[in-house]
Design an enzyme around this catalytic site. Structure first.
Site, PDB file in Angstrom:
ATOM      1  N   GLU A 217      19.279  28.316  21.388  1.00 43.90           N
ATOM      2  CA  GLU A 217      18.791  27.093  22.030  1.00 43.90           C
ATOM      3  C   GLU A 217      17.725  27.471  23.057  1.00 43.90           C
ATOM      4  O   GLU A 217      17.739  28.590  23.583  1.00 43.90           O
ATOM      5  CB  GLU A 217      19.931  26.366  22.750  1.00 43.90           C
ATOM      6  CG  GLU A 217      21.040  25.885  21.860  1.00 43.90           C
ATOM      7  CD  GLU A 217      22.208  25.314  22.645  1.00 43.90           C
ATOM      8  OE1 GLU A 217      23.067  24.662  22.026  1.00 43.90           O
ATOM      9  OE2 GLU A 217      22.274  25.534  23.873  1.00 43.90           O
ATOM     10  N   LYS A 219      16.038  27.992  26.562  1.00 43.65           N
ATOM     11  CA  LYS A 219      16.502  28.153  27.940  1.00 43.65           C
ATOM     12  C   LYS A 219      15.501  27.429  28.828  1.00 43.65           C
ATOM     13  O   LYS A 219      14.403  27.923  29.094  1.00 43.65           O
ATOM     14  CB  LYS A 219      16.603  29.626  28.321  1.00 43.65           C
ATOM     15  CG  LYS A 219      17.255  29.839  29.684  1.00 43.65           C
ATOM     16  CD  LYS A 219      17.381  31.307  30.034  1.00 43.65           C
ATOM     17  CE  LYS A 219      18.217  31.474  31.303  1.00 43.65           C
ATOM     18  NZ  LYS A 219      17.745  30.678  32.437  1.00 43.65           N
ATOM     19  N   ARG A 224      20.905  23.133  36.181  1.00 47.03           N
ATOM     20  CA  ARG A 224      22.170  22.962  35.477  1.00 47.03           C
ATOM     21  C   ARG A 224      22.959  21.825  36.109  1.00 47.03           C
ATOM     22  O   ARG A 224      23.085  21.716  37.325  1.00 47.03           O
ATOM     23  CB  ARG A 224      22.967  24.271  35.591  1.00 47.03           C
ATOM     24  CG  ARG A 224      24.307  24.314  34.867  1.00 47.03           C
ATOM     25  CD  ARG A 224      24.164  24.907  33.503  1.00 47.03           C
ATOM     26  NE  ARG A 224      25.461  25.136  32.875  1.00 47.03           N
ATOM     27  CZ  ARG A 224      26.059  26.320  32.797  1.00 47.03           C
ATOM     28  NH1 ARG A 224      25.477  27.389  33.329  1.00 47.03           N
ATOM     29  NH2 ARG A 224      27.210  26.445  32.174  1.00 47.03           N
ATOM     30  N   ARG A 239      25.411  23.353  39.595  1.00 45.43           N
ATOM     31  CA  ARG A 239      25.968  24.643  39.180  1.00 45.43           C
ATOM     32  C   ARG A 239      26.975  25.165  40.192  1.00 45.43           C
ATOM     33  O   ARG A 239      27.944  25.829  39.855  1.00 45.43           O
ATOM     34  CB  ARG A 239      24.812  25.625  39.041  1.00 45.43           C
ATOM     35  CG  ARG A 239      25.123  26.972  38.424  1.00 45.43           C
ATOM     36  CD  ARG A 239      23.814  27.733  38.311  1.00 45.43           C
ATOM     37  NE  ARG A 239      23.973  28.985  37.594  1.00 45.43           N
ATOM     38  CZ  ARG A 239      24.354  30.118  38.171  1.00 45.43           C
ATOM     39  NH1 ARG A 239      24.627  30.129  39.462  1.00 45.43           N
ATOM     40  NH2 ARG A 239      24.454  31.234  37.464  1.00 45.43           N
ATOM     41  N   GLU A 268      21.339  20.069  31.298  1.00 39.92           N
ATOM     42  CA  GLU A 268      20.211  20.536  32.098  1.00 39.92           C
ATOM     43  C   GLU A 268      19.356  19.333  32.457  1.00 39.92           C
ATOM     44  O   GLU A 268      18.961  18.548  31.580  1.00 39.92           O
ATOM     45  CB  GLU A 268      19.381  21.546  31.307  1.00 39.92           C
ATOM     46  CG  GLU A 268      18.375  22.296  32.116  1.00 39.92           C
ATOM     47  CD  GLU A 268      18.922  23.604  32.675  1.00 39.92           C
ATOM     48  OE1 GLU A 268      18.161  24.324  33.349  1.00 39.92           O
ATOM     49  OE2 GLU A 268      20.117  23.899  32.454  1.00 39.92           O
ATOM     50  N   PHE A 308      24.041  20.168  26.428  1.00 36.55           N
ATOM     51  CA  PHE A 308      24.125  21.320  25.524  1.00 36.55           C
ATOM     52  C   PHE A 308      25.542  21.820  25.272  1.00 36.55           C
ATOM     53  O   PHE A 308      25.749  22.724  24.477  1.00 36.55           O
ATOM     54  CB  PHE A 308      23.244  22.478  26.011  1.00 36.55           C
ATOM     55  CG  PHE A 308      23.587  23.034  27.366  1.00 36.55           C
ATOM     56  CD1 PHE A 308      24.680  23.878  27.542  1.00 36.55           C
ATOM     57  CD2 PHE A 308      22.798  22.743  28.464  1.00 36.55           C
ATOM     58  CE1 PHE A 308      24.986  24.403  28.774  1.00 36.55           C
ATOM     59  CE2 PHE A 308      23.094  23.271  29.707  1.00 36.55           C
ATOM     60  CZ  PHE A 308      24.195  24.099  29.860  1.00 36.55           C
ATOM     61  N   ARG A 380      30.938  35.165  33.386  1.00 40.19           N
ATOM     62  CA  ARG A 380      29.712  35.582  32.715  1.00 40.19           C
ATOM     63  C   ARG A 380      30.154  36.225  31.407  1.00 40.19           C
ATOM     64  O   ARG A 380      30.170  37.443  31.257  1.00 40.19           O
ATOM     65  CB  ARG A 380      28.920  36.554  33.597  1.00 40.19           C
ATOM     66  CG  ARG A 380      27.484  36.730  33.163  1.00 40.19           C
ATOM     67  CD  ARG A 380      26.703  37.543  34.187  1.00 40.19           C
ATOM     68  NE  ARG A 380      26.535  36.864  35.456  1.00 40.19           N
ATOM     69  CZ  ARG A 380      25.622  35.922  35.693  1.00 40.19           C
ATOM     70  NH1 ARG A 380      24.808  35.536  34.726  1.00 40.19           N
ATOM     71  NH2 ARG A 380      25.539  35.353  36.881  1.00 40.19           N
ATOM     72  N   LYS A 386      21.353  35.397  27.417  1.00 40.72           N
ATOM     73  CA  LYS A 386      20.017  34.855  27.677  1.00 40.72           C
ATOM     74  C   LYS A 386      18.976  35.886  27.258  1.00 40.72           C
ATOM     75  O   LYS A 386      19.116  37.082  27.523  1.00 40.72           O
ATOM     76  CB  LYS A 386      19.851  34.468  29.143  1.00 40.72           C
ATOM     77  CG  LYS A 386      20.148  35.555  30.141  1.00 40.72           C
ATOM     78  CD  LYS A 386      20.073  35.023  31.570  1.00 40.72           C
ATOM     79  CE  LYS A 386      20.467  36.102  32.577  1.00 40.72           C
ATOM     80  NZ  LYS A 386      20.483  35.599  33.966  1.00 40.72           N
TER      81      LYS A 386
END
Length: 517
Positions: A217, A219, A224, A239, A268, A308, A380, A386
């Site tokens: 997708e 970025k 966020r 976020r 986003e 997303f 994470r 990413k």
């Protein structure tokens, strides 16, 4: 529970380099806090101590900055403060307002410190100035809570992620045990710690790490948002889990237009130009400012929202479902115009073409997602990667130097540090003055004078490590000049990250991984 016990434990934790020792010391303190004093106040004591040792105030902000802490009264000879009493004092100080509030607040702070011993003063000063770095971040603290409560660390971590609130989970664990911890579930209108991404060097690297197949997708260089809907009530969180609903009316309107009763979605928000290309990040970020008139800002600059991920819909939790299943549910609900473009492929050439098209459209890279990964709230995780065209890191500014020539009178060259989870601080990796526009120089001069940790009239101004900056660089080279033995090559500023706290900056091990490849 006495403040001196917390302050002493904090100093001992900070002096230790052993993760196990840190966990054991904090666990012992929390056990004492749960058992010490009025049983009805145990939950509040535990929650307060966990907040403090994590470097946070339960009150978030109380209007006491570094300037108010520069000149303090002499310390007391004997400890007298309790945790409950200091927490109440913080609330009282934060509530002071109106004419003469600055003087009133200063007097209250002085009285608080006058009754504190030397070790208590050091603790309070570091806590209030945001400098309480003792290696007790989320992972260590969650394990300490688990040890003190006699529960599996995985249970504490999951409940904290779903609640977005480790202190509350700690209080429940030490006062109510496993049954109380199990009560923390995914709930609409209760923000969830967002899933974060690791970094991949290229789309081929991402495919390899996902076993040959990935979902790609764009970025986006936006902000966020986590969106909750319960009937006609919509709540939007950042976020960092701050409620920004009132500042984003177009996100609320887009959510209310969906054919759904209850919803938790990840998305986003981004400011787009008429041609669909993104504005600079600062344009989007300006809509999140507390000082912005929301209605006027929305009229002047519309934000688009792109969903997303989907964590919950109409009574069904999807957080543990694989990515492919969550995206299928998302596609059934969200109009195509409000979804991310997406590519599900095992072909490196096709993935590279998708990255090229995304970059051509003005976006910063792509996200690669494992089709089989659950939503790892607060982590994470390895399920998201990413991919950007250049190396980037989110680092923390440790100091800044006064400029010369056309930059005379401006704070220019910034010292860059990576987070060191083991040591509890930051490790310097180099300096840079590149990538700074005149506007950035003006902004950072004002910002770092606010964060100054000592004299500002020398060549180097030391600052409190609170400002995260996104840095692009060409590589990492061996260096004997810096303690990590590494330095960034051709580092330059991409943007300052006001949306990211220092605790989420990249680690020195992440830099070492790039250095080793």
């Amino acid at each position: 529970m006495r403040l001196i016990d917390v302050a002493t434990a904090s100093a001992e934790v900070g002096a230790s380099s052993s993760r196990t020792a840190k966990i054991n010391r904090i666990a012992a303190l929390l056990s004492t806090g749960a058992a010490d004093g009025d049983p009805d106040g145990a939950a509040q004591r535990v929650a307060t101590v966990v907040s403090w040792l994590s470097g946070d105030l339960p009150q978030r902000q109380i209007g006491v900055g570094w300037a108010a802490l520069r000149s303090l009264p002499a310390p007391a000879d004997r400890p007298s403060h309790t945790v409950a009493g200091v927490d109440a004092a913080f609330s009282e100080i934060g509530a002071i307002a109106g004419k003469g509030s600055a003087a009133h607040r200063a007097a209250r702070v002085a009285a608080l410190f006058a009754a504190a011993t030397d070790v208590e003063q050091r603790f309070l000063r570091r806590l209030l100035s945001g400098e309480l770095r003792q290696g007790a971040l989320g992972g260590v603290m969650a394990e300490a809570v688990a040890k003190a409560a006699g529960l599996p660390p995985a249970d504490i971590r999951r409940s904290a992620m779903l609640a977005g609130n480790l202190p509350a989970v700690a209080a429940a664990a030490l006062t109510g045990g496993a049954a109380a911890v199990a009560e923390f579930r995914l709930r609409v209108s209760q923000p969830v710690s967002p899933m974060l991404a690791q970094t991949a060097a290229a789309v081929g690297d991402a495919l390899e790490r996902f076993g040959g197949t990935a979902i790609f997708e764009p970025k986006l260089d936006g902000a966020r948002v986590q969106i909750h809907r319960d009937g006609d009530a919509v709540t939007v969180y950042t976020r960092s889990l701050d409620d920004v609903t009132a500042r984003l009316p177009e996100v609320v309107a887009a959510t209310l237009a969906l054919p759904v009763r209850t919803l938790i979605a990840d998305g986003e928000a981004i400011a787009l130009r008429p041609d669909g290309r993104p504005h600079r990040f600062q344009v989007t970020a300006s809509r999140f400012s507390r000082r912005t008139d929301s209605a006027a800002a929305a009229a002047a600059q519309h934000l688009s929202v792109f969903f997303f991920d989907l964590l919950h819909v109409d009574g069904t939790d999807l957080i543990d479902a694989p990515t492919a299943q969550r995206l299928a549910a998302l596609d059934d609900l969200i109009p195509a115009a409000q979804r991310m473009d997406r590519l599900h492929t095992s072909d490196p050439a096709t993935a590279q073409g998708f990255l090229a098209a995304t970059l051509s459209a003005g976006h910063e890279g792509v996200m690669a997602k494992s089709p089989d990964a659950p939503y790892e709230a607060g982590r994470r995780g390895a399920g998201w990667l990413k991919v950007k065209p250049v190396h980037t890191l989110d680092l923390v500014v440790l100091a800044v130097e006064w400029g010369s020539g056309r930059r005379t009178g401006k704070l220019s060259n910034i010292h860059l540090g990576a987070r060191d989870p083991a040591g509890g601080g930051f490790v310097m990796l180099g300096k840079t003055f590149k990538g700074m526009t005149d506007a950035i120089l003006e902004w950072q001069t004002a910002r770092f004078l606010e964060l100054a940790d000592g004299p500002t009239d020398g060549y180097v101004v030391r600052v409190r490590p609170e400002q995260v900056v996104e840095i692009a660089f060409d590589g990492v080279q061996k260096s004997s000049r810096y303690p990590a033995g590494m330095a960034l090559r051709f580092a330059r500023v991409l943007r300052y990250r006001d949306d990211k706290p220092p605790a989420e900056a990249d680690t020195v091990e992440a830099v070492r991984t790039i250095f080793d490849t």
